[in-house]
Design a protein around this motif. Structure first.
Motif, PDB file in Angstrom:
ATOM      1  N   ALA A  40      56.123 -68.043 -84.180  1.00  0.00           N
ATOM      2  CA  ALA A  40      55.828 -69.323 -83.539  1.00  0.00           C
ATOM      3  C   ALA A  40      54.407 -69.764 -83.893  1.00  0.00           C
ATOM      4  O   ALA A  40      53.562 -68.953 -84.297  1.00  0.00           O
ATOM      5  N   TYR A  41      54.154 -71.052 -83.709  1.00  0.00           N
ATOM      6  CA  TYR A  41      52.840 -71.625 -84.027  1.00  0.00           C
ATOM      7  C   TYR A  41      51.709 -70.860 -83.347  1.00  0.00           C
ATOM      8  O   TYR A  41      50.689 -70.557 -83.973  1.00  0.00           O
ATOM      9  N   GLU A  42      51.899 -70.541 -82.077  1.00  0.00           N
ATOM     10  CA  GLU A  42      50.818 -69.856 -81.348  1.00  0.00           C
ATOM     11  C   GLU A  42      50.561 -68.455 -81.880  1.00  0.00           C
ATOM     12  O   GLU A  42      49.491 -67.884 -81.649  1.00  0.00           O
ATOM     13  N   ASP A  43      51.522 -67.902 -82.607  1.00  0.00           N
ATOM     14  CA  ASP A  43      51.345 -66.571 -83.187  1.00  0.00           C
ATOM     15  C   ASP A  43      50.478 -66.602 -84.441  1.00  0.00           C
ATOM     16  O   ASP A  43      49.711 -65.677 -84.696  1.00  0.00           O
ATOM     17  N   TYR A  44      50.628 -67.663 -85.247  1.00  0.00           N
ATOM     18  CA  TYR A  44      49.926 -67.678 -86.532  1.00  0.00           C
ATOM     19  C   TYR A  44      48.745 -68.644 -86.595  1.00  0.00           C
ATOM     20  O   TYR A  44      47.952 -68.583 -87.531  1.00  0.00           O
ATOM     21  N   ARG A  45      48.593 -69.516 -85.590  1.00  0.00           N
ATOM     22  CA  ARG A  45      47.552 -70.534 -85.676  1.00  0.00           C
ATOM     23  C   ARG A  45      46.181 -69.956 -85.993  1.00  0.00           C
ATOM     24  O   ARG A  45      45.500 -70.408 -86.917  1.00  0.00           O
ATOM     25  N   ASN A  46      45.761 -68.979 -85.221  1.00  0.00           N
ATOM     26  CA  ASN A  46      44.391 -68.496 -85.346  1.00  0.00           C
ATOM     27  C   ASN A  46      44.185 -67.531 -86.505  1.00  0.00           C
ATOM     28  O   ASN A  46      43.085 -66.993 -86.678  1.00  0.00           O
TER      29      ASN A  46
END
Length: 221
Positions: A40-46
């Motif tokens: 998910a986006y929140e997993d890879y964003r940072n």
């Protein structure tokens, strides 16, 4: 406003542009090819500032050594190049900041570790970048950040002394490069900062939590 001449250099991913959605889509494409769970986006964003290598490490985890790294990188970059600017956007307020710099005739440029063939393909999607004075990519010179050479070269191109140039980035290597080049280092905390990053140890001259605070630093001064 302080009228002393100054310039600004920016990192690209996680500083000017939110490229994480399209980088993450490339990662998920490669994971799907190999029948592995997507993220998910929140997993890879940072992790987006860490490029293909960092994202592939995140996605494949302990299985990474079971695959040929060159094949994975090629699969990632091919997909990313073909879907380079689907969901990539400027961070809110960046357009206003760039317009303000242009209106004040402040020279500004981009120093990124992104490969040049990707940088050169991405930047024309954004009209606000028309007046960019210099672009240094990860393969423009023999060194890349955290080495200071790309920043030094960019500073020479905009013809300002290092101590009159702000360098804005969202990764430790950005701050290391700026400090080593003798520039004013600015950490874009709104970018791709991981929870485990100890940003106070990076010794940035300024930490800006939002683009609004970056505008206050550079324009109001």
């Amino acid at each position: 406003m302080n009228q002393n001449p100054f310039g600004v250099l920016f990192d690209l991913d996680g500083t000017l542009l939110d490229t994480a959605p399209d980088l993450g889509a490339a990662l998920n494409h490669v994971l799907a090819i190999h029948s592995l769970p997507t993220l998910a986006y929140e997993d890879y964003r940072n992790v987006a500032s860490h490029g293909a290598a960092g994202l592939l490490k995140l996605g494949f985890k302990e299985l990474l050594d079971d695959y040929d790294p060159n094949t994975l990188r090629e699969q990632f970059l091919t997909y990313y190049n073909d879907h380079l600017c689907v969901d990539t956007r400027m961070f809110d307020g960046i357009d206003r900041l760039i317009r303000a710099l242009d209106e004040r005739n402040v020279p500004w440029g981009i120093v990124t570790n992104k490969p040049g063939w990707l940088t050169d393909a991405l930047l024309p999607h954004f009209e606000a970048f028309t007046n960019c004075k210099v672009v240094i990519s990860g393969d423009t010179l023999d060194e890349r950040k955290p080495h200071p050479l790309p920043l030094i070269h960019a500073g020479e191109t905009i013809r300002l002394p290092a101590d009159k140039i702000y360098y804005v980035g969202d990764a430790e290597r950005d701050i290391q490069a700026a400090n080593a080049a003798g520039m004013i280092s600015v950490l874009a905390q709104y970018g791709y900062i991981r929870d485990e990053d100890n940003i106070n140890d990076w010794e940035a001259n300024h930490i800006v939590p939002t683009v609004a605070s970056l505008i206050e630093l550079l324009i109001i001064r």
